[in-house]
Each structure stands twice: as structure tokens, then as C-alpha cells.
Scaffold this active site. Structure first.
Site, PDB file in Angstrom:
ATOM      1  CE  LYS A  80      74.084  64.539   8.708  1.00 41.00           C
ATOM      2  NZ  LYS A  80      73.108  63.309   7.865  1.00 41.00           N
ATOM      3  NE  ARG A 125      66.038  62.057  10.167  1.00 40.57           N
ATOM      4  CZ  ARG A 125      66.918  62.166  11.267  1.00 40.57           C
ATOM      5  NH1 ARG A 125      68.043  62.873  11.008  1.00 40.57           N
ATOM      6  NH2 ARG A 125      66.729  61.911  12.658  1.00 40.57           N
TER       7      ARG A 125
END
Length: 388
Positions: free
Chosen positions: A319, A354
Site C-alpha cells: 500500500k 492479506r
């Protein structure tokens, strides 16, 4: 929104020895009077961002509530404080799966591999999606993740990156269902990453055993009733707005407290809709409607989310905030930051991560988990081995 008090445990390490806990309480009736009673009993209380933060032996806090409002208030406070402290001190249970062996979330961290069946995901759009070789390309990519050590394969057909355009249900079904069906036929544990009831139903009928929903059921009013009917586990995530607007909704007074309270409220709502707590995984939504600082604060305070009493899932992989902190522009080059953040999450109590980079993450979380549990007992190694 319920009127029941919410207790977030900041620290309860001394409680088993009879010591105090540090607790943040929201929606506490007669809070000021209880604070005064806590102080009279030589506890400490402060108002921080609209929450009463108390450092006291939990039983004394409950007694203080009883002195203020009698048995009814004592029971109300005890019914919030005691389960939260017990959850913070304890371990989550394994996550039951329909017709399959449970996920071992009570014993060790579980790694969820990301299978983006999309052309536009932020870090790997198109990698596992070839319209001319569908679903074969996605199935190959997913099985490689399973071979690398992924416990669950999370298949999604709609990007949720900031600014992403929505995908209609027919297209999402076309992308997702053949992949789920093929992976289930291979014996893989499959999760479907969707906000749509029709996609969730079709994916579960094709073999998916878990629904991972970034919207907390707010995009499609039929999704949560559908999940309740299907009886599968559900990942509840915090989000404001939608992928197109979420980064315009990043104003928080206390991001940790506000995200925690949202998840606590939503857990109650899910239960009323027929989704039992035992089937829910909670996710603070790192990267969704948060700034880089918010994401780092959530990582720093992850341990507190275990007082919700449910397995905690964290998704930081590749991210943008990791790129800003680590000085890495390209999403695909954020391996080190992704692995470090996954290890930090596991060390703080996360039971699911995840990720895109499965093999590297599996190594990291095994080390993080072994360090966090060193000296407990010898069961952890067998837990990994049994499910490898």
C-alpha cells in the site's frame, strides 16, 4: 447504533496478577460520576477525545459503577468490561468453515493470498487477469500462491484502490465465478472479495467458504442478509465512503477509537441480522479512508482491537503509505515494507494477513509469531506443520 458501552482495552497485562488495566470506554452512562468514584477508589481516569480512559482493577471499576447506579449500572459496565479484558488476555478461536476443516486462527496466523482478477488493481492489475486466457491465467497465479504457503486465496473482480471505478455485477461475476469454481475443484480454500450480494452468493455456490467485504455491508443492502443465509464467515472492514471518495473522508479526532467503535457497533448489528460473532473476522481497513499517519497509528495500536474478541485481519501489502514511509514509489517494489508490516501486525495479535508476496510473508509471520509466543508451550510448531 447501540447504547451499550464499548470497552477498548489498551493494556491488561497485569490483570491476571490482580493488577490494573487501562481501558477506554465509550457511551458510558453517568461517566463523570463513575470517574469520580474510580478516583475515590484510588484509580485514575481521564477524558481523552470524548472517551473515559480508566486505569483501575476492572472489578473496582465495576464496583464504582455500582456505587453510582446500583446493580443495573454495575451489570451494564461489567458486561462490557469483562468480555473485553478476557478477549485481550485470551486467544481467538479457530474460524469454522462450512464443510471444511476450521482455519487455525486460534493457534497461529493465517496467510491470505491476493488474487486480483482485474485489469486495474493498484499493484498488480492484469497480472492474474488475461481476458484471452480466462480463467486459466488467474487459476495458475492463485495455485502458485497456494504452493508458496497461502492458507486462503482471496479472489476479487473489482478494484478497491483509491479512485477506482465500480464494476457492474455481470462483469464481476464473469471474472470471479470461474476462478472460484476452478480453485475449489483443486481443493483450495477460497474467499471472495466483493461488496455485492449476487456475487457473494454465486461465489459461495461455486465453492468459496468466506466473504471478504470492504464495505461492511453498506454498498448493497442485500449483502449481509445473504451472508447470514449462506452461513459462511465474513470479514468486517472499516471504510468511509467508497473507493472513489474515501480519501476525501480522512478527518478523525481519534482514528483508533473511532475505527474500534465502528467495528464494535457493526458486530452488534451483524448479530442482529443473523451473522453470529463466531463467524466474523474484523479488519481496521488500513489504507481505506486513512492518511499515512492514520495507518501507522492503527498498526501501532492493533493489539487493542483484539479486545473485540474476534480474529483480526490486516491488509497492508504494497500500500501507498508503505511507499511514502519507505521511500519506494512503485507498488511492486514495496516487498520489504509489506513483509515488515505483516510481521508487526502478527506480533501485535493479528491472526490473518492479506498479502501479495506469500512466500516471503509466510517466513516473516512465522518468525514474528514464534517470537511473540516463545516460552508458552510447544504446540505452535505442530499447528504450522499440521496445516502446511
Amino acid at each position: 447504533m447501540s447504547d451499550t458501552p464499548i470497552t477498548r482495552v489498551e493494556d491488561a497485562a497485569l490483570v491476571p496478577a490482580g493488577g490494573p488495566a487501562r481501558l477506554a470506554l465509550s457511551r458510558l452512562p453517568r461517566a463523570q460520576a463513575i470517574a469520580d468514584a474510580v478516583a475515590a477508589a484510588r484509580g485514575v481516569s481521564n477524558w481523552i477525545d470524548g472517551r473515559l480512559v480508566v486505569t483501575a482493577v476492572p472489578s473496582r471499576l465495576i464496583d464504582a459503577a455500582g456505587r453510582v447506579g446500583g446493580r443495573e449500572l454495575a451489570d451494564l459496565v461489567g458486561g462490557s468490561v469483562e468480555p473485553a479484558v478476557a478477549a485481550w488476555l485470551g486467544e481467538p478461536t479457530d474460524l469454522a468453515l462450512p464443510g471444511r476443516e476450521a482455519l487455525p486462527t486460534g493457534r497461529r496466523p493465517v496467510v491470505m493470498g491476493i488474487v486480483n482478477v482485474t485489469p486495474d488493481s493498484f499493484s498488480d492489475g492484469g497480472t492474474a487477469y488475461d481476458p484471452d486466457d480466462h480463467p486459466a491465467a488467474a487459476v495458475r497465479a492463485a495455485l502458485a500462491l497456494r504452493e508458496a504457503g497461502a492458507d486462503v486465496l482471496d479472489v476479487g473482480g473489482e478494484s478497491t484502490r483509491p479512485g477506482a471505478e465500480p464494476v457492474d455485477a455481470d462483469e464481476e461475476l464473469r471474472r470471479v465465478v470461474p476462478v472460484v469454481e476452478a480453485l475449489a475443484a483443486e481443493g483450495a480454500l477460497v474467499s471472495v472479495d466483493t461488496t455485492k450480494a449476487v456475487v457473494a452468493r454465486a461465489a459461495v455456490e461455486a465453492g468459496a467458504v468466506l466473504v471478504n467485504d470492504v464495505s461492511a455491508g453498506t454498498f448493497d443492502p442485500q449483502l449481509l442478509p445473504t451472508v447470514a443465509e449462506l452461513g459462511v464467515p465474513y470479514v468486517l472492514m472499516h471504510l468511509r465512503g467508497n473507493p472513489g471518495t474515501m480519501q476525501d473522508q480522512t478527518e478523525y479526532t481519534d482514528v483508533v477509537g473511532e475505527v474500534f467503535d465502528f467495528l464494535a457497533d457493526r458486530l452488534d448489528q451483524l448479530e442482529r441480522l443473523g451473522i453470529p460473532r463466531e463467524l466474523v473476522v474484523v479488519d481496521p481497513g488500513i489504507g481505506f479512508a486513512k492518511t499515512a499517519t492514520h495507518n501507522l497509528l492503527l498498526l501501532r495500536h492493533l493489539r487493542e482491537f483484539t479486545s473485540l474478541g474476534r480474529p483480526l485481519m490486516v491488509g497492508t501489502s504494497r500500500k501507498s503509505f508503505l511507499g511514502r514511509v519507505g521511500g519506494v514509489e512503485e507498488a511492486g517494489d514495496r516487498l520489504v515494507g509489506s513483509v515488515v508490516s505483516a510481521a508487526l501486525a502478527v506480533a501485535a495479535g493479528s491472526r490473518m494477513v492479506r498479502v501479495h508476496d506469500v512466500a516471503e510473508t509466510v517466513q516473516a509471520v512465522r518468525v514474528a509469531h514464534a517470537t511473540a509466543t516463545a516460552g508458552d508451550d510447544d504446540a505452535e510448531e505442530s499447528a504450522w506443520t499440521a496445516s502446511s
